[in-house]
Design a protein around this motif. Structure first.
Motif, mmCIF file in Angstrom:
data_model
loop_
_atom_site.group_PDB
_atom_site.id
_atom_site.type_symbol
_atom_site.label_atom_id
_atom_site.label_comp_id
_atom_site.label_asym_id
_atom_site.label_seq_id
_atom_site.Cartn_x
_atom_site.Cartn_y
_atom_site.Cartn_z
ATOM 1 N N UNK A 83 0.765 -1.253 0.159
ATOM 2 C CA UNK A 83 -0.081 -0.004 -0.149
ATOM 3 C C UNK A 83 0.699 1.416 -0.090
ATOM 4 N N UNK A 84 2.087 1.146 0.588
ATOM 5 C CA UNK A 84 2.942 2.630 0.567
ATOM 6 C C UNK A 84 3.671 2.407 -0.713
ATOM 7 N N UNK A 85 4.517 1.501 -1.062
ATOM 8 C CA UNK A 85 5.295 1.548 -2.251
ATOM 9 C C UNK A 85 5.898 0.334 -2.732
ATOM 10 N N UNK A 86 5.995 0.005 -3.635
ATOM 11 C CA UNK A 86 6.750 -1.336 -4.274
ATOM 12 C C UNK A 86 6.020 -2.342 -3.919
ATOM 13 N N UNK A 87 6.370 -3.646 -3.563
ATOM 14 C CA UNK A 87 5.889 -4.857 -3.544
ATOM 15 C C UNK A 87 6.066 -5.565 -2.254
ATOM 16 N N UNK A 88 5.211 -6.460 -1.844
ATOM 17 C CA UNK A 88 5.458 -7.146 -0.412
ATOM 18 C C UNK A 88 4.989 -8.386 -0.581
ATOM 19 N N UNK A 89 5.397 -9.429 0.214
ATOM 20 C CA UNK A 89 5.106 -10.754 0.085
ATOM 21 C C UNK A 89 3.885 -10.964 0.801
ATOM 22 N N UNK A 90 2.964 -11.914 0.023
ATOM 23 C CA UNK A 90 1.661 -12.317 0.798
ATOM 24 C C UNK A 90 2.004 -13.487 1.557
ATOM 25 N N UNK A 91 0.804 -13.667 2.441
ATOM 26 C CA UNK A 91 0.901 -14.796 3.524
ATOM 27 C C UNK A 91 1.167 -16.051 2.846
ATOM 28 N N UNK A 92 0.474 -16.212 1.815
ATOM 29 C CA UNK A 92 0.819 -17.933 0.962
ATOM 30 C C UNK A 92 2.216 -17.833 0.434
ATOM 31 N N UNK A 93 2.662 -16.617 -0.026
ATOM 32 C CA UNK A 93 4.061 -16.599 -0.837
ATOM 33 C C UNK A 93 5.141 -17.072 0.626
ATOM 34 N N UNK A 94 4.838 -16.237 1.947
ATOM 35 C CA UNK A 94 5.702 -16.555 2.778
ATOM 36 C C UNK A 94 5.530 -18.022 3.487
ATOM 37 N N UNK A 95 4.515 -18.482 3.584
ATOM 38 C CA UNK A 95 4.434 -19.849 3.720
ATOM 39 C C UNK A 95 5.105 -20.826 2.932
ATOM 40 N N UNK A 96 5.123 -20.415 1.423
ATOM 41 C CA UNK A 96 5.809 -21.295 0.516
ATOM 42 C C UNK A 96 7.334 -21.021 0.529
ATOM 43 N N UNK A 97 7.789 -19.939 0.573
ATOM 44 C CA UNK A 97 9.349 -19.499 0.723
ATOM 45 C C UNK A 97 9.769 -20.299 2.206
ATOM 46 N N UNK A 98 9.035 -20.245 3.131
ATOM 47 C CA UNK A 98 9.158 -20.984 4.417
ATOM 48 C C UNK A 98 9.541 -22.340 4.329
#
Length: 148
Positions: free
Chosen positions: A118-133
């Protein structure tokens, strides 16, 4: 040591290699048609030799955004840039291609790994964080290079 492993606990090289293999294996990441034709920036003379370079770059971008929320195309251009050979003149830094970074981020958004911050750029989603972890956990379980 069985639970609580994150991307920060695994070496960058091992993680990017494993996650890019996962992205290629699943086949969900949309790869543009032009990937075999382009250079990754004006500081390069040739296109990448690795035919799977787009998966590697997407995995690297996903890790970068995981570690630093709010990263945008400009920050990634600076991160993936390098020195340009100017002949007899001194080398200077040139930013990487913005189109490559943007298309990687858009492809990761389509598979819901990233979302707009919402401020700038991109952020990781909750599902994305789960996948990466989960990928990081698999690396540690396989005896990969953990940074403990």
């Amino acid at each position: 040591m069985g639970h609580g492993v994150t991307v920060k606990d695994v070496s960058a090289q091992a993680f990017v290699k494993a996650y890019s293999a996962y992205l290629k294996r699943t086949g969900r990441l949309e790869v543009p048609k032009w990937v075999d034709l382009v250079k990754t920036g004006p500081h390069k003379e040739l296109a990448p030799y690795d035919p799977d370079w787009f998966y590697v770059r997407a995995a690297s971008i996903a890790r970068h955004v995981y570690l630093r929320k709010g990263t945008g195309v400009g920050g990634l251009r600076k991160n993936y840039g390098g020195s340009v050979n100017r002949g007899s003149r001194p080398s200077r830094h040139r930013d990487a291609s913005g189109s490559v970074a943007r298309k990687c981020m858009q492809a990761l958004e389509k598979i819901s790994v990233l979302e707009l911050d919402p401020v700038a750029g991109r952020q990781i989603t909750a599902d994305g964080q789960k996948d990466l972890d989960r990928i990081a956990q698999q690396i540690v379980e396989a005896g990969g290079s953990a940074i403990f």
